[in-house]
Design a protein around this motif. Structure first.
Motif, mmCIF file in Angstrom:
data_model
loop_
_atom_site.group_PDB
_atom_site.id
_atom_site.type_symbol
_atom_site.label_atom_id
_atom_site.label_comp_id
_atom_site.label_asym_id
_atom_site.label_seq_id
_atom_site.Cartn_x
_atom_site.Cartn_y
_atom_site.Cartn_z
ATOM 1 N N HIS A 171 1.029 -1.098 -0.116
ATOM 2 C CA HIS A 171 0.084 -0.059 0.061
ATOM 3 C C HIS A 171 0.926 1.239 -0.012
ATOM 4 O O HIS A 171 0.673 2.266 -0.473
ATOM 5 N N PHE A 172 1.883 1.107 0.804
ATOM 6 C CA PHE A 172 3.013 2.250 0.720
ATOM 7 C C PHE A 172 3.513 2.467 -0.402
ATOM 8 O O PHE A 172 3.524 3.721 -1.053
ATOM 9 N N ALA A 173 3.964 1.456 -0.938
ATOM 10 C CA ALA A 173 4.682 1.711 -2.250
ATOM 11 C C ALA A 173 3.955 2.191 -3.520
ATOM 12 O O ALA A 173 4.190 2.965 -4.430
ATOM 13 N N ASN A 174 2.436 1.734 -3.615
ATOM 14 C CA ASN A 174 1.474 2.070 -4.345
ATOM 15 C C ASN A 174 1.312 3.729 -4.430
ATOM 16 O O ASN A 174 0.945 4.172 -5.231
ATOM 17 N N VAL A 175 1.513 4.334 -3.112
ATOM 18 C CA VAL A 175 1.082 5.507 -3.156
ATOM 19 C C VAL A 175 2.238 6.388 -3.780
ATOM 20 O O VAL A 175 1.961 7.303 -4.594
ATOM 21 N N ILE A 176 3.687 6.090 -3.741
ATOM 22 C CA ILE A 176 4.550 6.438 -4.699
ATOM 23 C C ILE A 176 4.133 6.363 -6.255
ATOM 24 O O ILE A 176 4.319 7.582 -6.979
ATOM 25 N N LEU A 177 3.737 5.319 -6.552
ATOM 26 C CA LEU A 177 3.263 5.085 -7.832
ATOM 27 C C LEU A 177 2.066 6.193 -8.150
ATOM 28 O O LEU A 177 2.434 6.698 -9.532
ATOM 29 N N GLU A 178 1.240 6.171 -7.589
ATOM 30 C CA GLU A 178 0.175 7.320 -7.995
ATOM 31 C C GLU A 178 0.955 8.626 -8.072
ATOM 32 O O GLU A 178 0.199 9.420 -8.907
#
Ligand SMILES: Nc1ncnc2c1ncn2[C@@H]1O[C@H](COP(=O)(O)OP(=O)(O)OP(=O)(O)O)[C@@H](O)[C@H]1O
Length: 710
Positions: free
Chosen positions: A543-550
């Motif tokens: 979930h944390f890494a997905n924020v970066i991608l977004e």
């Protein structure tokens, strides 16, 4: 233990004893037969068979199987238990199949069956077979000891999503130094890729940790089993980004009983084929330049050397130059070795352009020269006068030498150098910088595909150098030109090409869209797959890494986690004075737990070196990973973020995640995403200045600012 479970356990114990005894007895028999080293071909073949049986049984011995599927084929009246393992084992006397190879068609149901009462099917050589599954069971056997029996499905039972329980159990384990096989828990979407037909170019876009590398290696094992008549391990090749990565993945294939597959980097492989005519400029220089901080980094455009020289447009321009070179290849002059004997230019042209057209250029040149020599000898035979014949022979040879000098004699490199110097369409700065390196016979990565292409046009491709299957890992960093030259050297477009555009940190040379590759193969010869589930990291980390991608500002597919929960991601602010000390304390804490591999991931080479030195002064031994590293040691590592791609660690500590080091742009977002997704269980980030905008203002449920150490 409940009585039912106890009884299942006991019956599995008996079965295991029976299988283990059979394996043991077969091994003993084989070991009793001495190896054959003589010249008799039949004996040699028999010895080879015995040797591969011995190897297979040695793999099967400690863990004969991992799964059981009770299957009742349509038309039969009762289910048969099928035990599935890494290699098949048969009872020599009765012919009973004690263990079925995981790659066998019937075993595919173990992976594709995900529950429900509907009939299950599999593709057999005789067509589609249908039937009912009564039981799907996972078994953990270590060193012939039955450790776990977990039923994932029982016909008529409650079947509460236990399929995932076993996967979670495996994912929760700490990793040692090397990537491992996943035969016991291959997931349905992965299995489809593994079992895809051979003569297809598979392009796989998979999120970080979706098992791309692992799946590609299992696919090789599958192809060797399924197409054993048509493919050979020595004719398969894996291209990986660097030697250290090759070392990291080196255990998987032997675990699957596969040996002999070529494993290399594109650079090493091409330099060999070019007979080391050129050498590389120091790759570290370019990496330092592209991974510099802020304004020191060059701007990314299609005119970047890797993008420009890696394009199919450049290949087309080279094609045109090669064509022009070929048309003017035969010197315009007639050849007159002595008065009265003339070989017309148009005759030589005819030989060159028509009769020997099917040969590559260099071979054609050789053939035509041999023919000219023969022509001269025949002309000489017509001369009867002995003195004259002697004179003609002497002068003819001298003239021939001069005439042959008119023919171009280029090597791949000299021809490439010439083409680049004449290519007006190439951006001026690139032409100049290339010329400068070429003077020292130095080239960059993006020069290798064009050089190989020219080499192949000059000398052709030896049939022994054509691959039965080609795997390209981290393919987002490859150029279309590289894929095109590999396509010329791969039979039947049999490729597994895998990567993740969101991890395209080498965008100055790689692709932006998979279509850049798919277009090379055409729709009928290629297939595109997506792997969106991530198996490596906990839900919190994903979930944390997905924020970066977004926040990367690029179109992305977010990773879906499996339901494996861990601790919160830590994002902690430190003062510059306490930075190094906090890194040390964090590392000590992380390694004191269950984590066996821990990485400190810095933003640049320089920062990694500084941290490594500091830790060494404090008596903490770590491995500093650099771009020339060949071996992956595991344990405690310190490395710059751009070198972490492809690897994984139980715990990751990312340092200096500041707004100056990870800015709000796609390039930095990809770097930070790569760094974060290396962690399996624990992810901690430290920042000294203002936190990176890629992870600022997060809600409390995504992270904690507190370091869990005192
Ligand atoms: N089906 C599975 N069962 C168990 N473990 C799995 C499965 N699939 C993947 N894994 C594990 O997930 C981790 C990531 O796998 P792998 O390195 O092959 O992924 P990747 O997609 O190549 O990752 P990346 O692009 O981030 O480098 C490995 O530890 C692998 O063993």
């Amino acid at each position: 233990m409940e009585p039912e479970i106890q009884s299942a356990y006991n019956s599995e114990l008996q079965r295991l004893e029976k299988t283990a005894a059979e394996i043991e007895s077969q091994l003993q028999t084989l070991e009793g037969i001495p190896r054959y080293y003589g010249d008799d071909l039949t004996e040699q073949a028999l010895d080879n068979i015995r040797e591969s049986q011995r190897q297979a049984l040695t793999i099967a011995g400690p863990e004969p199987y991992f799964g059981r599927l009770d299957f009742e084929e349509e038309g039969h009246d009762q289910p048969v238990p099928l035990y599935i393992g890494k290699v098949g084992v048969e009872n020599i006397e009765t012919g009973e199949l004690l263990v079925i190879d995981w790659r066998a068609p019937v075993a595919s149901m173990f992976y594709s069956f995900t529950g429900g009462d509907e009939p299950a099917t599999y593709d057999s050589p005789d067509g589609l077979i249908q039937g009912l599954i009564y039981l799907k069971r996972n078994l953990v056997i270590r060193k012939q000891i039955l450790q776990r029996v977990v039923d994932a499905y029982e016909r008529g039972g409650e079947n509460l999503a236990v399929a995932d329980e076993f996967l979670l159990y495996r994912l929760g384990e700490n990793k040692d130094n090397k990537l491992r096989d996943i035969v016991s828990t291959i997931q349905e979407e992965q299995d489809k890729i593994i079992r895809s037909a051979k003569n297809l170019a598979l392009v796989i876009q998979g999120v970080a940790g979706s098992g791309k590398t692992t799946v590609a290696l299992h696919r090789l094992a599958f192809l060797l089993y399924q197409y054993r008549e048509n493919v050979r391990a020595e004719r398969m090749i894996i291209f990986a980004p660097n030697s250290m990565f090759l070392d990291y993945i080196s255990s998987v294939l032997p675990e699957l009983g596969v040996g002999g597959i070529q494993q290399t980097t594109f650079t090493d492989w091409t330099l060999d084929l070019l007979d080391q005519e050129v050498s590389m400029t120091d790759p570290a220089e370019r990496l330092t330049e592209w991974f510099a901080i802020g304004e020191n980094r060059p701007t990314l455009t299609n005119e970047a050397p890797g993008r420009w020289k890696g394009s199919l447009h450049f290949k087309q321009l080279l094609d045109e130059q090669l064509q022009a070179y070929e048309t003017t290849f035969v010197p315009e002059a007639d050849f007159t070795p002595w008065e009265g004997a003339t070989l017309r230019h148009r005759t030589v042209r005819e030989w060159f352009h028509t009769e020997y057209k099917h040969y590559p250029l260099a071979k054609r040149r050789e053939r035509v020269h041999a023919r000219i020599k023969r022509w001269m000898e025949m002309e000489l035979d017509k001369v009867w006068e002995v003195h004259l014949k002697k004179d003609y022979k002497k002068s003819g040879s001298a003239k021939l030498k001069t005439y042959f000098k008119l023919w171009p004699a280029h090597t791949p490199f000299t021809l490439y150098k010439l083409f680049v110097s004449e290519l007006e369409e190439m951006p001026e700065a690139l032409r100049k910088s290339s010329a400068k390196s070429f003077k020292k016979k130095k080239v960059e990565l993006e020069d290798l595909a064009p050089l190989l292409y020219i080499r192949d046009r000059l000398h052709g491709i030896d049939g022994n150098d054509v691959f039965d299957h080609t795997v390209i890992d981290e393919a987002q960093d490859f150029s279309p030109f590289q894929i095109a030259v590999l396509n010329d050297r791969t039979r039947g477009k049999s490729f597994t090409i895998l990567g993740d555009l969101s991890q395209g940190i080498h965008a100055y040379q790689g692709i932006r869209d998979w279509q850049e590759f798919l277009g090379l193969f055409g729709e009928d010869d290629s297939a595109f797959f997506r792997l969106d589930r991530s198996y490596r990291s906990t839900m919190e980390i994903i979930h944390f890494a997905n924020v970066i991608l977004e926040r990367s500002g690029e179109p992305v597919t977010l990773a879906k986690p499996v339901f494996r929960s861990g601790e919160k991601v830590v994002v902690h602010a430190v003062t510059p004075d306490h930075r190094l000390e906090t890194i040390r304390r964090s590392l000590e804490h992380l390694r004191s737990g269950e984590s066996s591999t821990v990485a400190v991931i810095a933003r640049t080479d320089e920062e990694a070196r500084e941290i490594h030195e500091y830790l060494a002064e404090q008596g903490i031994e770590t491995t500093l990973i650099h771009s020339g590293q060949r071996q992956y040691r595991g344990g405690l590592s310190v490395l710059p973020v751009y070198l972490s791609k492809g690897l994984e660690f139980d715990a990751v500590l990312l340092t200096d995640v500041d707004s100056t080091r990870y800015e709000l742009n796609p390039q930095d977002a990809k770097l930070l995403y790569v760094g974060c997704t290396r962690a399996l269980h624990h992810l901690w980030l430290l920042h000294t200045g203002e936190v990176s905008p890629l992870i600022s203002d997060l809600s409390d449920d995504i992270y904690t600012p507190e370091l869990p150490i005192t």
